[in-house]
Design a protein around this motif. Structure first.
Motif, PDB file in Angstrom:
ATOM      1  N   CYS A 123       0.854  -1.185   0.000  1.00 56.88           N
ATOM      2  CA  CYS A 123       0.000   0.000   0.000  1.00 56.88           C
ATOM      3  C   CYS A 123       0.889   1.234   0.000  1.00 56.88           C
ATOM      4  N   CYS A 124       0.876   1.964  -1.102  1.00 52.53           N
ATOM      5  CA  CYS A 124       1.660   3.187  -1.241  1.00 52.53           C
ATOM      6  C   CYS A 124       0.803   4.269  -1.867  1.00 52.53           C
ATOM      7  N   ASP A 125       0.835   5.456  -1.300  1.00 49.03           N
ATOM      8  CA  ASP A 125       0.149   6.616  -1.850  1.00 49.03           C
ATOM      9  C   ASP A 125      -1.345   6.342  -2.056  1.00 49.03           C
ATOM     10  N   GLY A 126      -1.940   5.521  -1.182  1.00 53.86           N
ATOM     11  CA  GLY A 126      -3.352   5.186  -1.281  1.00 53.86           C
ATOM     12  C   GLY A 126      -3.673   4.075  -2.258  1.00 53.86           C
ATOM     13  N   VAL A 127      -2.685   3.631  -3.021  1.00 57.92           N
ATOM     14  CA  VAL A 127      -2.883   2.568  -4.017  1.00 57.92           C
ATOM     15  C   VAL A 127      -2.549   1.235  -3.365  1.00 57.92           C
ATOM     16  N   ARG A 128      -3.471   0.287  -3.467  1.00 59.73           N
ATOM     17  CA  ARG A 128      -3.252  -1.047  -2.893  1.00 59.73           C
ATOM     18  C   ARG A 128      -2.913  -2.029  -4.001  1.00 59.73           C
ATOM     19  N   CYS A 129      -1.897  -2.828  -3.766  1.00 66.21           N
ATOM     20  CA  CYS A 129      -1.473  -3.848  -4.724  1.00 66.21           C
ATOM     21  C   CYS A 129      -1.429  -5.186  -4.009  1.00 66.21           C
ATOM     22  N   ARG A 130      -2.031  -6.201  -4.594  1.00 67.71           N
ATOM     23  CA  ARG A 130      -2.000  -7.547  -4.019  1.00 67.71           C
ATOM     24  C   ARG A 130      -1.433  -8.503  -5.050  1.00 67.71           C
ATOM     25  N   LEU A 131      -0.390  -9.208  -4.668  1.00 70.95           N
ATOM     26  CA  LEU A 131       0.233 -10.209  -5.536  1.00 70.95           C
ATOM     27  C   LEU A 131      -0.219 -11.586  -5.086  1.00 70.95           C
ATOM     28  N   ASN A 132      -0.770 -12.348  -6.007  1.00 71.22           N
ATOM     29  CA  ASN A 132      -1.138 -13.734  -5.756  1.00 71.22           C
ATOM     30  C   ASN A 132      -0.191 -14.586  -6.590  1.00 71.22           C
ATOM     31  N   GLU A 133       0.813 -15.168  -5.933  1.00 67.89           N
ATOM     32  CA  GLU A 133       1.824 -15.937  -6.665  1.00 67.89           C
ATOM     33  C   GLU A 133       1.262 -17.216  -7.265  1.00 67.89           C
ATOM     34  N   SER A 134       0.288 -17.823  -6.615  1.00 65.42           N
ATOM     35  CA  SER A 134      -0.255 -19.070  -7.155  1.00 65.42           C
ATOM     36  C   SER A 134      -1.021 -18.826  -8.452  1.00 65.42           C
ATOM     37  N   LYS A 135      -1.686 -17.670  -8.579  1.00 64.61           N
ATOM     38  CA  LYS A 135      -2.403 -17.330  -9.813  1.00 64.61           C
ATOM     39  C   LYS A 135      -1.541 -16.519 -10.777  1.00 64.61           C
ATOM     40  N   GLN A 136      -0.383 -16.070 -10.324  1.00 58.42           N
ATOM     41  CA  GLN A 136       0.522 -15.210 -11.086  1.00 58.42           C
ATOM     42  C   GLN A 136      -0.189 -13.945 -11.551  1.00 58.42           C
ATOM     43  N   GLU A 137      -0.813 -13.253 -10.599  1.00 56.57           N
ATOM     44  CA  GLU A 137      -1.499 -12.017 -10.951  1.00 56.57           C
ATOM     45  C   GLU A 137      -1.328 -10.980  -9.845  1.00 56.57           C
ATOM     46  N   ILE A 138      -1.389  -9.715 -10.267  1.00 58.72           N
ATOM     47  CA  ILE A 138      -1.334  -8.592  -9.345  1.00 58.72           C
ATOM     48  C   ILE A 138      -2.614  -7.785  -9.535  1.00 58.72           C
ATOM     49  N   VAL A 139      -3.321  -7.538  -8.446  1.00 55.35           N
ATOM     50  CA  VAL A 139      -4.517  -6.705  -8.472  1.00 55.35           C
ATOM     51  C   VAL A 139      -4.125  -5.343  -7.914  1.00 55.35           C
ATOM     52  N   VAL A 140      -4.287  -4.312  -8.721  1.00 58.67           N
ATOM     53  CA  VAL A 140      -3.950  -2.949  -8.307  1.00 58.67           C
ATOM     54  C   VAL A 140      -5.257  -2.181  -8.145  1.00 58.67           C
ATOM     55  N   GLU A 141      -5.423  -1.525  -7.001  1.00 57.30           N
ATOM     56  CA  GLU A 141      -6.643  -0.783  -6.679  1.00 57.30           C
ATOM     57  C   GLU A 141      -6.286   0.677  -6.421  1.00 57.30           C
ATOM     58  N   VAL A 142      -6.906   1.577  -7.176  1.00 56.42           N
ATOM     59  CA  VAL A 142      -6.673   3.012  -7.042  1.00 56.42           C
ATOM     60  C   VAL A 142      -7.936   3.637  -6.451  1.00 56.42           C
ATOM     61  N   PRO A 143      -7.820   4.443  -5.386  1.00 55.76           N
ATOM     62  CA  PRO A 143      -9.027   5.068  -4.816  1.00 55.76           C
ATOM     63  C   PRO A 143      -9.630   6.083  -5.778  1.00 55.76           C
TER      64      PRO A 143
END
Length: 167
Positions: A123-143
């Protein structure tokens, strides 16, 4: 029966019935009202003096060409935000690049945290990033409450460029 009663008493029955309209009330029917034309400057993007934040439909229209969606991806109780799911092979390196790109000096920290065995969170500058290594994906959430539509668009473009960059 009311049909056999004289006209005067029929009128009295109709007037005193609770559902019958009173004779002194006129039923005024509403005229056709055309739909309201939306204000093109309502999102606050083209009006620098406007203090209102952009609306969710305006954000969705602006970010759709970039592949971003607006909604609550994490669950039903979360606030609305823009999010995008990236497929990546080197998730840790991409998360580190996002950490470097999003870090601001006003923050106390911008760490990558391990949530579960295969989930990492940033979580940086209000932006949340979640890495799921098993699915090989990153979900980025911007407010969606970052101020203006241009600020949200710039942040999303910055994240797109960071994720797609090869180092």
């Amino acid at each position: 029966p009311a049909a056999l009663a004289p006209a005067a008493s029929r009128a009295r029955i109709a007037v005193h019935h609770p559902r019958a309209p009173a004779p002194w009330r006129r039923v005024v029917r509403a005229r056709f009202v055309p739909p309201i034309v939306p204000n093109p400057n309502a999102d606050g993007a083209s009006s620098p003096k406007s203090n209102t934040s952009p609306t969710l439909p305006a954000i969705e229209r602006a970010l759709a060409p970039l592949g971003w969606k607006v909604g609550a991806e994490r669950g039903y109780d979360d606030t609305e935000h823009a999010y995008k799911i990236y497929k990546t092979r080197d998730g840790q390196k991409t998360l580190e690049r996002l950490q470097d790109a999003l870090y601001t000096t006003e923050e106390r920290g911008c760490r990558i945290r391990r949530e579960t065995q295969s989930m990492y969170y940033l979580c940086c500058d209000g932006v949340r990033c979640r890495l799921n290594e098993s699915k090989q994906e990153i979900v980025v959430e911007v407010p969606c409450d970052m101020g203006s539509l241009k600020a949200i668009g710039d942040m999303c473009a910055k994240i797109d460029a960071t994720v797609k960059a090869k180092k």
